[in-house]
Write a protein that holds these residues in place. Structure first.
Motif, PDB file in Angstrom:
ATOM      1  N   GLY A   1      61.768 120.607 -17.545  1.00 38.10           N
ATOM      2  CA  GLY A   1      62.813 121.446 -17.804  1.00 38.10           C
ATOM      3  C   GLY A   1      61.443 121.725 -19.097  1.00 38.10           C
ATOM      4  N   THR A   2      60.714 121.119 -19.493  1.00 31.28           N
ATOM      5  CA  THR A   2      60.241 121.702 -20.587  1.00 31.28           C
ATOM      6  C   THR A   2      59.350 122.532 -20.411  1.00 31.28           C
ATOM      7  N   PHE A   3      58.718 122.755 -19.111  1.00 33.39           N
ATOM      8  CA  PHE A   3      57.728 123.612 -19.043  1.00 33.39           C
ATOM      9  C   PHE A   3      58.376 125.258 -19.183  1.00 33.39           C
ATOM     10  N   HIS A   4      59.675 125.367 -18.538  1.00 30.50           N
ATOM     11  CA  HIS A   4      59.878 126.694 -18.738  1.00 30.50           C
ATOM     12  C   HIS A   4      59.673 127.142 -17.443  1.00 30.50           C
TER      13      HIS A   4
ATOM     14  N   LEU B   1      53.399 118.079  -0.671  1.00 32.58           N
ATOM     15  CA  LEU B   1      54.091 117.243  -0.751  1.00 32.58           C
ATOM     16  C   LEU B   1      53.926 116.296  -1.576  1.00 32.58           C
ATOM     17  N   HIS B   2      52.762 115.933  -1.237  1.00 34.82           N
ATOM     18  CA  HIS B   2      51.933 114.769  -1.581  1.00 34.82           C
ATOM     19  C   HIS B   2      51.296 114.196  -3.089  1.00 34.82           C
ATOM     20  N   HIS B   3      51.047 115.375  -3.216  1.00 33.18           N
ATOM     21  CA  HIS B   3      50.362 115.721  -4.805  1.00 33.18           C
ATOM     22  C   HIS B   3      50.830 116.267  -6.147  1.00 33.18           C
ATOM     23  N   SER B   4      52.145 117.126  -5.494  1.00 33.06           N
ATOM     24  CA  SER B   4      52.906 117.968  -6.741  1.00 33.06           C
ATOM     25  C   SER B   4      52.980 117.548  -7.910  1.00 33.06           C
ATOM     26  N   ASP B   5      51.741 117.839  -8.767  1.00 32.29           N
ATOM     27  CA  ASP B   5      52.953 117.084 -10.130  1.00 32.29           C
ATOM     28  C   ASP B   5      54.324 117.818 -10.773  1.00 32.29           C
ATOM     29  N   CYS B   6      54.826 118.679  -9.787  1.00 35.73           N
ATOM     30  CA  CYS B   6      56.266 118.455  -9.620  1.00 35.73           C
ATOM     31  C   CYS B   6      57.212 118.891  -8.932  1.00 35.73           C
TER      32      CYS B   6
ATOM     33  N   LEU C   1      59.335 123.379 -10.712  1.00 37.73           N
ATOM     34  CA  LEU C   1      59.554 123.302  -8.978  1.00 37.73           C
ATOM     35  C   LEU C   1      58.852 124.752  -8.739  1.00 37.73           C
ATOM     36  N   LEU C   2      58.324 124.088  -8.044  1.00 41.25           N
ATOM     37  CA  LEU C   2      57.406 124.789  -6.889  1.00 41.25           C
ATOM     38  C   LEU C   2      58.081 125.155  -5.981  1.00 41.25           C
ATOM     39  N   VAL C   3      57.760 126.409  -5.439  1.00 44.19           N
ATOM     40  CA  VAL C   3      58.409 126.471  -4.204  1.00 44.19           C
ATOM     41  C   VAL C   3      57.933 127.147  -3.205  1.00 44.19           C
TER      42      VAL C   3
ATOM     43  N   ALA D   1      63.364 131.316  -5.012  1.00 44.84           N
ATOM     44  CA  ALA D   1      62.735 130.733  -6.158  1.00 44.84           C
ATOM     45  C   ALA D   1      63.512 131.653  -7.415  1.00 44.84           C
ATOM     46  N   PHE D   2      63.620 133.216  -7.098  1.00 45.37           N
ATOM     47  CA  PHE D   2      64.227 133.590  -7.948  1.00 45.37           C
ATOM     48  C   PHE D   2      65.419 133.538  -8.369  1.00 45.37           C
ATOM     49  N   ARG D   3      66.578 133.161  -7.502  1.00 41.96           N
ATOM     50  CA  ARG D   3      67.309 132.204  -8.008  1.00 41.96           C
ATOM     51  C   ARG D   3      67.320 131.215  -9.158  1.00 41.96           C
ATOM     52  N   GLU D   4      66.143 130.322  -8.403  1.00 42.75           N
ATOM     53  CA  GLU D   4      66.062 128.726  -9.964  1.00 42.75           C
ATOM     54  C   GLU D   4      65.838 129.481 -10.817  1.00 42.75           C
ATOM     55  N   ALA D   5      65.101 129.972 -10.798  1.00 43.01           N
ATOM     56  CA  ALA D   5      64.482 131.053 -12.413  1.00 43.01           C
ATOM     57  C   ALA D   5      66.104 131.695 -12.869  1.00 43.01           C
ATOM     58  N   GLU D   6      66.715 132.517 -11.857  1.00 42.27           N
ATOM     59  CA  GLU D   6      67.603 132.909 -13.202  1.00 42.27           C
ATOM     60  C   GLU D   6      68.716 132.228 -13.583  1.00 42.27           C
ATOM     61  N   VAL D   7      68.925 130.696 -12.559  1.00 38.93           N
ATOM     62  CA  VAL D   7      69.791 129.997 -13.297  1.00 38.93           C
ATOM     63  C   VAL D   7      69.114 129.137 -14.585  1.00 38.93           C
ATOM     64  N   ARG D   8      68.029 128.678 -14.559  1.00 40.57           N
ATOM     65  CA  ARG D   8      67.479 128.345 -15.310  1.00 40.57           C
ATOM     66  C   ARG D   8      67.032 129.594 -16.725  1.00 40.57           C
ATOM     67  N   GLY D   9      67.226 130.443 -16.275  1.00 40.33           N
ATOM     68  CA  GLY D   9      66.349 131.439 -17.398  1.00 40.33           C
ATOM     69  C   GLY D   9      65.325 131.192 -17.737  1.00 40.33           C
ATOM     70  N   CYS D  10      64.112 130.817 -16.948  1.00 43.57           N
ATOM     71  CA  CYS D  10      62.786 131.181 -17.083  1.00 43.57           C
ATOM     72  C   CYS D  10      61.893 131.959 -16.457  1.00 43.57           C
ATOM     73  N   PRO D  11      60.915 132.599 -16.809  1.00 42.53           N
ATOM     74  CA  PRO D  11      60.302 133.182 -15.643  1.00 42.53           C
ATOM     75  C   PRO D  11      59.756 132.272 -14.669  1.00 42.53           C
TER      76      PRO D  11
END
Length: 291
Positions: free
Chosen positions: A147-150, A277-282, A253-255, A169-179
């Motif tokens: 959550g620190t990257f927001h 799926l093999h290499h993502s940092d998030c 999160l990456l969608v 993706a838009f729902r996830e950004a909305e519930v987090r209040g992040c861009p």
């Protein structure tokens, strides 16, 4: 009917990371959290209670894993409604079954039985490729700083206009209040050779404009539906998997969307999603969608 967020638990460190992430996700959405552990012990018991006083070792282990996982979830957030069950099946079958009536499936990148050198466990890969609901594989170096990257990153492919991935993706950004950062990667075809520099510049502009148009079409409806969500668009030249992996380094999160294969039960994961799926940092959310 309120669909639960389902998380697979097996007692491994990767499973605990996924559980913690799932608790926070359930709290954000106000969803119940359902813990699933796969165990085959009931098959060998024939579904009948044992006449002895000792319980089978596998039953004891299954009970301990679910009980301790449920307690961990409640301690992390007492307001999240938690339930759990042990399913007498292999992990893939059990989780796919639970995912038929789920908001999303959450799994760790590997489990207890996976080889230490594997980048992604077979269960997680099977979930991402076969589930009928969104699958979130919890992985990445930034899990301890959740959550620190927001920011949420959305990878926009060729057929995402009004897609489930865009809405998710838009729902996830909305519930987090992040861009939300919507990213479209593009490349000039390898066979396209233009010698004159002015013509070459025009060709590059054409491909960039095409990528921008795809991005615009993909986002139009979601932008109208989520007018309060702050969003940014990025059109970047380069291989899609490299572009998105770079973006995962500072994302929560990456969608991405995965197309259903015509006549098949699975999804077309493709090279890009496999790389993520093999290499993502998030954590990576794979969203089933139709062409």
């Amino acid at each position: 009917m309120e669909l639960p967020l389902v998380v697979g638990v097996d007692g491994s460190e990767f499973s605990l990371q996924a559980l913690d992430w799932a608790v926070d996700e359930a709290a954000l959405h106000g969803l119940p959290l359902h813990l699933v552990h796969a165990s085959r012990w009931e098959r060998y018991e024939g579904g009948r209670p044992s006449l002895g006083t000792d319980r089978p070792t596998k039953e004891e282990l299954a009970g301990h894993i679910t009980a301790s996982s449920a307690e961990r979830a409640r301690l992390r957030n007492p307001e999240v409604r938690v339930s759990s069950e042990v399913l007498p099946d292999d992990a893939v079958t059990a989780l796919l079954s639970a995912g038929r009536e789920a908001f999303a499936l959450v799994t760790g990148s590997r489990g207890r039985s996976e080889l230490a050198g594997m980048l992604l466990g077979s269960v997680s890969l099977s979930m991402a490729g076969r589930a009928t609901c969104p699958v979130i594989v919890v992985r990445g170096a930034g899990l301890n700083q959740r959550g620190t990257f927001h920011r949420i990153v959305l990878g926009v492919g060729d057929t995402t206009e009004g897609s489930a991935a865009v809405r998710f993706a838009f729902r996830e950004a909305e519930v987090r209040g992040c861009p939300l950062f919507a990213v479209r990667a593009w490349r000039r075809p390898a066979h396209e050779h233009v010698d004159h520099p002015l013509i070459a510049d025009d060709a590059v502009q054409v491909h960039e404009d095409q990528a921008s148009a795809v991005l615009t079409d993909a986002l139009n409806q979601a932008v109208r539906d989520h007018s309060r969500t702050v969003w940014h668009r990025e059109v970047i030249e380069g291989p899609a998997h490299k572009v998105l992996l770079n973006k995962s380094a500072d994302a929560d999160l990456l969608v991405v969307g995965a197309l259903r294969q015509h006549g098949h039960s699975g999804l077309q994961l493709g090279r890009v999603i496999h790389a993520l799926l093999h290499h993502s940092d998030c954590p990576v959310a794979v969203i089933p969608q139709r062409a």
